[in-house]
Design a protein around this motif. Structure first.
Motif, PDB file in Angstrom:
ATOM      1  N   ALA A 104       0.376  -1.053   0.323  1.00  7.86           N
ATOM      2  CA  ALA A 104      -0.204   0.408   0.097  1.00  7.86           C
ATOM      3  C   ALA A 104       1.231   1.228  -0.305  1.00  7.86           C
ATOM      4  N   PRO A 105       1.479   1.728  -0.835  1.00  6.83           N
ATOM      5  CA  PRO A 105       2.183   2.886  -1.546  1.00  6.83           C
ATOM      6  C   PRO A 105       1.296   4.203  -1.555  1.00  6.83           C
ATOM      7  N   THR A 106       1.160   4.711   0.243  1.00  2.00           N
ATOM      8  CA  THR A 106       0.697   6.016  -0.084  1.00  2.00           C
ATOM      9  C   THR A 106       1.266   7.437   1.331  1.00  2.00           C
ATOM     10  N   SER A 107       1.398   8.253   0.501  1.00  2.00           N
ATOM     11  CA  SER A 107       2.231   9.454   1.344  1.00  2.00           C
ATOM     12  C   SER A 107       1.754   9.270   3.021  1.00  2.00           C
ATOM     13  N   GLY A 108       0.833   8.505   3.494  1.00  2.00           N
ATOM     14  CA  GLY A 108       0.571   8.516   4.869  1.00  2.00           C
ATOM     15  C   GLY A 108       0.985   7.845   5.339  1.00  2.00           C
ATOM     16  N   GLY A 109       1.264   6.653   4.613  1.00  2.00           N
ATOM     17  CA  GLY A 109       2.206   5.201   5.474  1.00  2.00           C
ATOM     18  C   GLY A 109       2.025   4.572   6.407  1.00  2.00           C
ATOM     19  N   LEU A 249      24.269   2.180  25.106  1.00  3.29           N
ATOM     20  CA  LEU A 249      24.051   3.606  25.270  1.00  3.29           C
ATOM     21  C   LEU A 249      24.739   4.624  23.263  1.00  3.29           C
ATOM     22  N   SER A 250      26.222   3.692  22.682  1.00  3.46           N
ATOM     23  CA  SER A 250      26.491   4.293  22.262  1.00  3.46           C
ATOM     24  C   SER A 250      25.516   4.157  20.226  1.00  3.46           C
ATOM     25  N   PHE A 251      24.987   2.852  20.498  1.00  6.59           N
ATOM     26  CA  PHE A 251      24.072   2.356  19.502  1.00  6.59           C
ATOM     27  C   PHE A 251      23.516   3.852  19.477  1.00  6.59           C
ATOM     28  N   LEU A 252      22.896   4.795  19.785  1.00  9.36           N
ATOM     29  CA  LEU A 252      22.170   6.162  19.568  1.00  9.36           C
ATOM     30  C   LEU A 252      22.899   6.406  18.062  1.00  9.36           C
ATOM     31  N   ALA A 253      24.086   6.502  17.646  1.00 15.54           N
ATOM     32  CA  ALA A 253      24.600   7.117  16.368  1.00 15.54           C
ATOM     33  C   ALA A 253      24.784   6.595  15.400  1.00 15.54           C
ATOM     34  N   PRO A 254      24.432   5.008  15.139  1.00 12.57           N
ATOM     35  CA  PRO A 254      23.968   4.619  14.043  1.00 12.57           C
ATOM     36  C   PRO A 254      22.418   4.031  13.885  1.00 12.57           C
ATOM     37  N   LEU A 255      21.512   3.982  14.616  1.00  9.23           N
ATOM     38  CA  LEU A 255      20.767   4.707  14.743  1.00  9.23           C
ATOM     39  C   LEU A 255      20.155   5.930  14.531  1.00  9.23           C
ATOM     40  N   TRP A 256      20.089   6.508  14.667  1.00  9.72           N
ATOM     41  CA  TRP A 256      20.555   7.860  14.788  1.00  9.72           C
ATOM     42  C   TRP A 256      20.981   8.230  12.847  1.00  9.72           C
ATOM     43  N   THR A 257      21.697   7.095  12.644  1.00  9.02           N
ATOM     44  CA  THR A 257      22.272   7.790  11.280  1.00  9.02           C
ATOM     45  C   THR A 257      21.250   6.877   9.961  1.00  9.02           C
ATOM     46  N   ILE A 258      21.215   5.893  10.904  1.00 12.20           N
ATOM     47  CA  ILE A 258      20.680   4.872   9.219  1.00 12.20           C
ATOM     48  C   ILE A 258      19.501   4.884   9.696  1.00 12.20           C
ATOM     49  N   GLY A 259      18.417   5.779   9.830  1.00 10.61           N
ATOM     50  CA  GLY A 259      17.055   6.409  10.091  1.00 10.61           C
ATOM     51  C   GLY A 259      16.586   7.387   9.308  1.00 10.61           C
ATOM     52  N   GLY A 260      14.941   7.703   9.098  1.00 13.66           N
ATOM     53  CA  GLY A 260      14.496   7.712   7.627  1.00 13.66           C
ATOM     54  C   GLY A 260      14.619   7.719   6.666  1.00 13.66           C
ATOM     55  N   PHE A 261      14.502   6.140   7.356  1.00 13.10           N
ATOM     56  CA  PHE A 261      14.434   5.501   5.179  1.00 13.10           C
ATOM     57  C   PHE A 261      13.381   5.163   4.756  1.00 13.10           C
ATOM     58  N   ASP A 262      11.975   5.243   5.942  1.00 10.43           N
ATOM     59  CA  ASP A 262      10.487   5.518   5.723  1.00 10.43           C
ATOM     60  C   ASP A 262      10.419   6.765   4.451  1.00 10.43           C
ATOM     61  N   ALA A 263      10.902   7.653   4.322  1.00 11.62           N
ATOM     62  CA  ALA A 263      10.791   9.160   3.918  1.00 11.62           C
ATOM     63  C   ALA A 263      10.228   8.251   1.991  1.00 11.62           C
ATOM     64  N   SER A 264      11.438   7.543   1.789  1.00  8.36           N
ATOM     65  CA  SER A 264      10.652   6.429   0.395  1.00  8.36           C
ATOM     66  C   SER A 264       9.176   6.526   0.727  1.00  8.36           C
ATOM     67  N   VAL A 265       8.371   6.219   1.867  1.00 10.91           N
ATOM     68  CA  VAL A 265       7.271   5.613   1.459  1.00 10.91           C
ATOM     69  C   VAL A 265       6.032   6.824   0.913  1.00 10.91           C
ATOM     70  N   HIS A 266       6.808   8.049   1.919  1.00 12.79           N
ATOM     71  CA  HIS A 266       6.532   9.329   1.828  1.00 12.79           C
ATOM     72  C   HIS A 266       6.507  10.357   1.044  1.00 12.79           C
ATOM     73  N   ILE A 267       7.220  10.036  -0.638  1.00 13.12           N
ATOM     74  CA  ILE A 267       6.943  10.140  -1.245  1.00 13.12           C
ATOM     75  C   ILE A 267       6.467   9.430  -2.265  1.00 13.12           C
ATOM     76  N   SER A 268       5.771   7.888  -2.108  1.00 17.07           N
ATOM     77  CA  SER A 268       4.923   6.763  -2.881  1.00 17.07           C
ATOM     78  C   SER A 268       4.352   8.101  -4.132  1.00 17.07           C
ATOM     79  N   GLU A 269       3.592   9.117  -3.479  1.00 18.13           N
ATOM     80  CA  GLU A 269       2.654   9.771  -4.668  1.00 18.13           C
ATOM     81  C   GLU A 269       2.868  10.090  -5.188  1.00 18.13           C
ATOM     82  N   GLU A 270       4.154  10.471  -5.719  1.00 20.21           N
ATOM     83  CA  GLU A 270       4.986  10.455  -6.730  1.00 20.21           C
ATOM     84  C   GLU A 270       5.653  10.507  -7.102  1.00 20.21           C
ATOM     85  N   ALA A 271       6.028   8.727  -6.982  1.00 18.69           N
ATOM     86  CA  ALA A 271       7.061   8.077  -7.314  1.00 18.69           C
ATOM     87  C   ALA A 271       5.926   7.005  -8.772  1.00 18.69           C
TER      88      ALA A 271
END
Length: 543
Positions: A104-109, A249-271
């Motif tokens: 279900a690719p929609t911007s609301g995701g 506690l150091s996991f915050l660094a990679p967790l924050w870095t490899i984040g926001g990958f749901d962005a592809s879902v939010h622009i799915s109505e423009e793809a």
């Protein structure tokens, strides 16, 4: 039911399109089956859909922004092995989201999937919570990226003045506001312009990583070169936690870095070809970032020297800038750092684009205050300019946390992780426990879907707990981790707003709203799917 004429028009329109536009017709039909009319231009191709997620990750600038969390909580061990552990488990999260995004690719995701798969009793409040958690997670990601960019700019000024300039919080915040305003203008551009920019973002990110991998070892003096035993096994613990817990506690660094990958879902109505492009964009962004980022961290661990306390306390005020300064000197560092700042800046424009599409979609379904104002598409650019402004404004307010001290500032980074993981976990759980029928898209995990989902949700629950801990044991007011206060307060406010008598969301929020005009005839509240059968999901949404 649809009229025969309406059905005939749709079929004829698809059949007479040129070959290169058939995928667009299919995307519009798939979106119509989800209940929404096509309001954006589908200008993103598969590479550009990958690009928006990968550019938000922004490997080297992100590593530079969060090195301050990794060095004190494990040093090289945290940078190398902490990154490897997180990358492995984040791939489970990516696969679970990719499967939902294909179906279900929609911007609301995320909140749309929650409504679709949750039980009728809980779908309303859960969809509400996911919508708000996803929104604040993306906006907190924007705030932390732009704050990191402002700090990097100030570090460049400090380097250029021989460390004589020490920026105040107010000066850094002023730069932060300027960055937000400029990102608002970029994210409001026409979809075709934003899409073409993604290729530039991809190239700059990869080239910067390759340049660091090659140039940093070549330029580092022998006094700052480390042995393999230090790079892979050196451990540092600045704050007094037990070593094993400090490492986590150091996991915050990679967790924050490899984040926001749901962005592809939010622009799915423009793809174009979204049902295939979105899932593969999510998986490839996380996979490439995990591997390439690990190599970058190994190189840094070999070239950072052994004086980790000196790196953290240097007047430059930015650990990565200090490491580059020790290797490249002042002029070389300024040259490299200028590219770092540019790439970090591009990260901000990408995540604001994704956040604005989520905000737009949630407003389209009447989930936000002033939804009628936010849910507007600018006639000139065909983009949600009002949603861009709303997202930037909330990020501007979040940035004020920096005046409460470093611990409160770190809460912005933690909030980006926790807000997203709350929003990621709920639809994944609802898919398996909600009882709704599952119809997979082109990308499916098949029988591996459930075990992947279990690992993904367990990992995210663990991650949220970890990032909630303070920097040091027995913290005072200055050393507290305010992430719990911020995310807890946000969720409580959302629930209070939902339950307010007469005016609360429970009175007017009804999940995804049907916007396809021809899908409902006068007197009918239950639209049908494209094959002429009644869509049970929307039937439930009207109850």
């Amino acid at each position: 039911m649809k009229t025969a004429a309406a059905t005939e028009v749709v079929v004829q329109d698809v059949s007479t399109r040129p070959e290169d536009t058939r995928s667009l017709a299919s995307d519009e039909a798939a979106l119509a089956a989800l209940g929404y009319k096509q309001e954006f231009k589908r200008a993103f191709n598969a590479i550009e859909v990958f690009g928006i997620g990968f550019s938000i990750i922004g490997l080297f600038p992100s590593i530079a922004s969060v090195l301050v969390f990794a060095i004190p909580n494990g040093g090289p061990v945290a940078m190398v092995w902490g990154w490897a552990v997180c990358s492995f488990f984040l791939m489970f999260v990516a696969c679970a989201l990719a499967e939902l995004g294909s179906a279900a690719p929609t911007s609301g995701g995320l909140y749309y999937w929650t409504w679709t798969f949750a039980t009728p009793r809980w779908r309303k409040v859960l969809s509400w919570l996911v919508g708000y958690s996803n929104s604040i997670g993306l906006i907190a990601g924007l705030a932390s990226i732009d704050w990191g960019c402002a700090v990097q700019l100030m570090a460049a000024v400090s380097i250029g003045t021989n460390e004589k300039f020490v920026p105040t919080t107010g000066q850094t915040y002023a730069v932060y506001v300027a960055l937000l305003l400029s990102h608002g203008m970029v994210a409001s551009l026409a979809t075709s312009i934003i899409a073409r920019l993604q290729s530039v973002y991809i190239a700059l990110n990869i080239c910067l990583c390759l340049a660091i991998i090659i140039a940093l070892p070549a330029a580092t003096p022998s006094e700052f070169r480390n042995t393999a035993s230090f790079a892979f096994g050196g451990f540092a613990n600045f704050y007094g936690w037990p070593n094993g817990f400090a490492f986590m506690l150091s996991f915050l660094a990679p967790l924050w870095t490899i984040g926001g990958f749901d962005a592809s879902v939010h622009i799915s109505e423009e793809a174009s070809n979204a049902r295939t492009a979105v899932p593969w964009a999510i998986i490839s962004a996380v996979g490439i970032a995990g591997i390439l980022g690990w190599v970058v961290n190994v190189v840094i661990a070999f070239c950072m020297g052994t004086d980790l306390e000196g790196i953290m306390s240097n007047p430059i005020g930015q650990p990565m800038a200090t490491i580059l300064f020790n290797s490249f000197g002042r002029n070389g560092t300024l040259a490299v750092w200028s590219i770092v700042v540019i790439v970090q800046y591009l990260m901000g424009s990408s995540i604001l684009t994704a956040a604005s599409r989520q905000i737009f979609a949630f407003a389209r379904d009447n989930g936000l205050p002033f939804s009628g104002l936010i849910y507007r598409v600018n006639k000139r650019t065909a983009t949600p300019v009002n949603a861009v402004c709303a997202s930037a404004f909330v990020a501007l307010l979040l940035g004020l946390l920096a005046f409460a001290g470093p611990s409160a500032n770190s809460a912005i980074f933690s909030l980006g992780v926790s807000g997203q993981y709350v929003a990621f976990s709920i639809p994944i759980v609802c898919r398996f426990l909600g009882g709704a029928e599952w119809t997979p898209g082109p990308f499916t995990l098949g029988r591996f879907g459930l075990p992947v989902a279990i690992v993904a949700v367990a990992w995210m629950a663990f991650a949220v707990a970890i990032v909630a801990f303070p920097t040091a044991p027995a913290p005072d007011a200055q050393g507290m981790n305010y992430m719990v206060v911020v995310i807890g307060g946000w969720l409580i406010l959302c629930l209070v707003y939902y339950h307010i008598p007469v005016y609360g969301g429970a009175c007017w929020f009804n999940g995804p709203q049907v916007t396809v005009e021809e899908a409902v005839l006068p007197g009918k509240d239950e639209p049908e799917s494209l094959d002429g059968t009644q869509d049970e999901k929307f039937s439930e949404s009207k109850k």
